[in-house]
Motif scaffolding. Structure first.
Motif, PDB file in Angstrom:
ATOM      1  N   ASP A  45       0.820  -1.213   0.000  1.00 21.94           N
ATOM      2  CA  ASP A  45       0.000   0.000   0.000  1.00 21.94           C
ATOM      3  C   ASP A  45       0.853   1.262   0.000  1.00 21.94           C
ATOM      4  OD1 ASP A  45      -2.253  -1.550   0.048  1.00 21.94           O
ATOM      5  OD2 ASP A  45      -2.614  -1.332   2.198  1.00 21.94           O
ATOM      6  N   TYR A  46       1.862   1.295   0.846  1.00 29.66           N
ATOM      7  CA  TYR A  46       2.706   2.483   0.976  1.00 29.66           C
ATOM      8  C   TYR A  46       3.511   2.757  -0.300  1.00 29.66           C
ATOM      9  CZ  TYR A  46       6.213   5.712   2.744  1.00 29.66           C
ATOM     10  OH  TYR A  46       7.028   6.795   2.916  1.00 29.66           O
ATOM     11  N   THR A  47       4.218   1.736  -0.794  1.00 30.76           N
ATOM     12  CA  THR A  47       5.085   1.954  -1.953  1.00 30.76           C
ATOM     13  C   THR A  47       4.302   2.157  -3.250  1.00 30.76           C
ATOM     14  OG1 THR A  47       5.376  -0.448  -2.149  1.00 30.76           O
ATOM     15  CG2 THR A  47       7.099   0.790  -0.982  1.00 30.76           C
ATOM     16  N   GLN A  48       3.097   1.621  -3.341  1.00 29.48           N
ATOM     17  CA  GLN A  48       2.290   1.830  -4.548  1.00 29.48           C
ATOM     18  C   GLN A  48       1.861   3.288  -4.689  1.00 29.48           C
ATOM     19  OE1 GLN A  48      -0.935  -0.984  -4.354  1.00 29.48           O
ATOM     20  NE2 GLN A  48       0.206  -2.530  -5.487  1.00 29.48           N
ATOM     21  N   LYS A  49       1.731   3.980  -3.557  1.00 34.71           N
ATOM     22  CA  LYS A  49       1.263   5.366  -3.589  1.00 34.71           C
ATOM     23  C   LYS A  49       2.387   6.383  -3.749  1.00 34.71           C
ATOM     24  CE  LYS A  49      -2.776   4.253  -0.841  1.00 34.71           C
ATOM     25  NZ  LYS A  49      -3.389   4.308   0.465  1.00 34.71           N
TER      26      LYS A  49
END
Length: 157
Positions: A45-49
């Motif tokens: 979730d964090y790295t995709q954003k």
């Protein structure tokens, strides 16, 4: 005031104080020029954003370096095995070897389920410049990395 780093080390990056620091492997060799690179794959979730959130000129706090991924050996040969984004410590060591012209014999088995053509071409080119034999493994086509696969590539353990 970055103290420099060795191949395979990581740092904590803070892009947003409310999110706090996250660890990422440093993917560049230290050249004492104040520059460093990180390869961040959007798998959570964090790295995709991050591509949406980060903009050129944003401030990033970097803490480190940490870890001790030791590539040094008195042996004349090494076998490296990397999967997916786990290639990053090897990328920085490949850059070190290009600069050092080290003559150690190295086979790199790199397995990736989602190959990016441009990235793979860069890894191939840099591996060749570092005198590393790259064995690209695509699990859907080649299966898992194991000693049978290594023997097919004429590698003896």
């Amino acid at each position: 005031n970055w103290p420099g780093h060795n191949a395979g080390q990581f740092a904590f990056l803070t892009f947003d104080k409310s999110e706090g620091p996250h660890p990422f492997t440093i993917s560049s060799a230290w050249k004492n020029d104040g520059k460093m690179s990180f390869m961040i794959k959007g798998i959570g979730d964090y790295t995709q954003k991050l591509p949406e959130k980060l903009k050129i000129g944003d401030t990033v706090n970097i803490e480190g370096p940490y870890g001790n991924f030791d590539f040094h050996s008195d042996k004349s040969r090494q076998i490296w095995v990397a999967g997916g984004i786990g290639i990053t410590p090897f990328i920085s060591r490949i850059q070190d070897l290009i600069a050092q012209k080290d003559k150690q014999e190295i086979d790199l088995f790199y397995s990736t389920r989602m190959p990016d053509d441009q990235f793979i071409e860069t890894v191939k080119k840099d591996s060749k410049r570092a005198n590393i034999r790259l064995h690209l493994i695509l699990p859907k086509k080649d299966g898992r990395v194991d000693t049978d696969l290594a023997l097919l590539n004429r590698i003896r353990f």
